[in-house]
Design an enzyme around this catalytic site. Sequence first.
Site, PDB file in Angstrom:
ATOM      1  N   ASP A  81      34.111  35.213  32.523  1.00 14.45           N
ATOM      2  CA  ASP A  81      34.382  36.507  33.137  1.00 14.45           C
ATOM      3  C   ASP A  81      33.550  37.589  32.467  1.00 14.45           C
ATOM      4  O   ASP A  81      33.620  37.774  31.250  1.00 14.45           O
ATOM      5  CB  ASP A  81      35.861  36.873  32.995  1.00 14.45           C
ATOM      6  CG  ASP A  81      36.762  36.020  33.865  1.00 14.45           C
ATOM      7  OD1 ASP A  81      36.231  35.268  34.702  1.00 14.45           O
ATOM      8  OD2 ASP A  81      37.993  36.115  33.697  1.00 14.45           O
ATOM      9  N   GLY A  83      41.771  28.046  36.896  1.00 15.56           N
ATOM     10  CA  GLY A  83      42.232  26.837  36.230  1.00 15.56           C
ATOM     11  C   GLY A  83      42.368  27.027  34.737  1.00 15.56           C
ATOM     12  O   GLY A  83      43.402  26.719  34.138  1.00 15.56           O
ATOM     13  N   ASN A 104      50.155  35.567  46.312  1.00 13.76           N
ATOM     14  CA  ASN A 104      50.496  36.988  46.330  1.00 13.76           C
ATOM     15  C   ASN A 104      50.626  37.469  47.771  1.00 13.76           C
ATOM     16  O   ASN A 104      50.477  36.691  48.723  1.00 13.76           O
ATOM     17  CB  ASN A 104      49.489  37.814  45.522  1.00 13.76           C
ATOM     18  CG  ASN A 104      48.082  37.796  46.123  1.00 13.76           C
ATOM     19  OD1 ASN A 104      47.887  37.537  47.312  1.00 13.76           O
ATOM     20  ND2 ASN A 104      47.085  38.068  45.297  1.00 13.76           N
ATOM     21  N   GLY A 126      53.329  41.773  42.136  1.00 12.46           N
ATOM     22  CA  GLY A 126      52.894  42.764  41.156  1.00 12.46           C
ATOM     23  C   GLY A 126      54.064  43.471  40.510  1.00 12.46           C
ATOM     24  O   GLY A 126      54.988  42.841  39.978  1.00 12.46           O
ATOM     25  N   THR A 157      44.000  41.767  35.543  1.00 12.29           N
ATOM     26  CA  THR A 157      43.247  40.529  35.706  1.00 12.29           C
ATOM     27  C   THR A 157      43.993  39.359  35.076  1.00 12.29           C
ATOM     28  O   THR A 157      44.387  39.411  33.914  1.00 12.29           O
ATOM     29  CB  THR A 157      41.860  40.650  35.038  1.00 12.29           C
ATOM     30  OG1 THR A 157      41.192  41.803  35.540  1.00 12.29           O
ATOM     31  CG2 THR A 157      41.019  39.414  35.324  1.00 12.29           C
ATOM     32  N   ASP A 199      47.578  34.303  37.382  1.00 15.50           N
ATOM     33  CA  ASP A 199      47.348  33.024  36.708  1.00 15.50           C
ATOM     34  C   ASP A 199      48.347  32.819  35.578  1.00 15.50           C
ATOM     35  O   ASP A 199      48.814  31.700  35.332  1.00 15.50           O
ATOM     36  CB  ASP A 199      45.927  32.967  36.149  1.00 15.50           C
ATOM     37  CG  ASP A 199      44.885  33.017  37.247  1.00 15.50           C
ATOM     38  OD1 ASP A 199      45.188  32.589  38.372  1.00 15.50           O
ATOM     39  OD2 ASP A 199      43.764  33.487  36.975  1.00 15.50           O
ATOM     40  N   GLY A 214      41.729  41.539  29.697  1.00 15.54           N
ATOM     41  CA  GLY A 214      41.192  40.211  29.951  1.00 15.54           C
ATOM     42  C   GLY A 214      42.193  39.308  30.638  1.00 15.54           C
ATOM     43  O   GLY A 214      43.341  39.674  30.894  1.00 15.54           O
TER      44      GLY A 214
END
Length: 304
Positions: free
Chosen positions: A13, A41, A180, A221, A247, A251, A286
């Site tokens: 990223d 992943g 989402n 969210g 971000t 995940d 991050g």
Amino acid sequence: MSRVVVCGSLNMDIVVQSERRPSSGETLLGAEVTFLPGGKGLNQAVAAARLGVPTAMIGAVGNDAFGNRLRGFLADNDVDSSGVREVEGPATGVAVIQVAEGDNAITVASGANMHFTRDMVRHAPRPDEVWVAQFEVPIPESEAILEQARAAGARTVLNLAPYATHSDSLLQQVDVAVLNEVELSQASGMKIRSRSSQRTIAAACETLRARGARAVVATLGARGAVVVTSNGTTAIPAAPAQVIDTTGAGDCFVGALAARMAKGATPLEAARYAVVAATCSVERLGASPAMPTAEDVAGRLPKA
């Protein structure tokens, strides 16, 4: 203890932080750039491992410095990376993430992730495992792996992100589908927005259950999540957070959900825990580096 096996993407990223996003055709100076391990992943695998559950990663990287760094990052986070294969030709996946005003926009160059195959699975699934997949690698390969896992008695989690068309048989291999509101709208064909009513969200989730998923979780969210199972619909509110970077929050949710399921939790119980874990993650910069530990989450769990 059971383990989590994540089959999916690994990206480097490139995070660009600025006060605002540039308009079309505009050059905006004064931004900051950071290189951070990512990919859905990898993020989900690290999230599960940091919560104290044995975790393995299966995926593909290129023969380059980013690939080496990503495998090293997995090892540093106690993720078994022996299933991460180096492929010749394509570069390791890269995601460019523009962070501004507490939100993000992401552009992905998939690279080696599109060369992921079912043959990369070297060990047969076990009944006590939780297998996780997403849509950042070829979907037919993920479907074949989930089918194998289900046949072995393992539980399966599918994150339908980023949304893509898929076969009708895919959801029949899924114990818990996670998506989402944008992905839910695409998957159900219904108009779903962040402020849609719980009834509308539940109805959209039921369309996925009708296609085969045994449970469906909609992540919303700051609103938390809605869980739809054969026992009905449950809304899980999110705790207040000092948002720095969203971000990887989704995940984190998926990884935490899988980790709790590996410890024997039901999808609803696991989702309650995952909402708290995702809340912790948005308070740091991050994706993978922001994943919380079990101690972080324990400190934020509602008191009985």
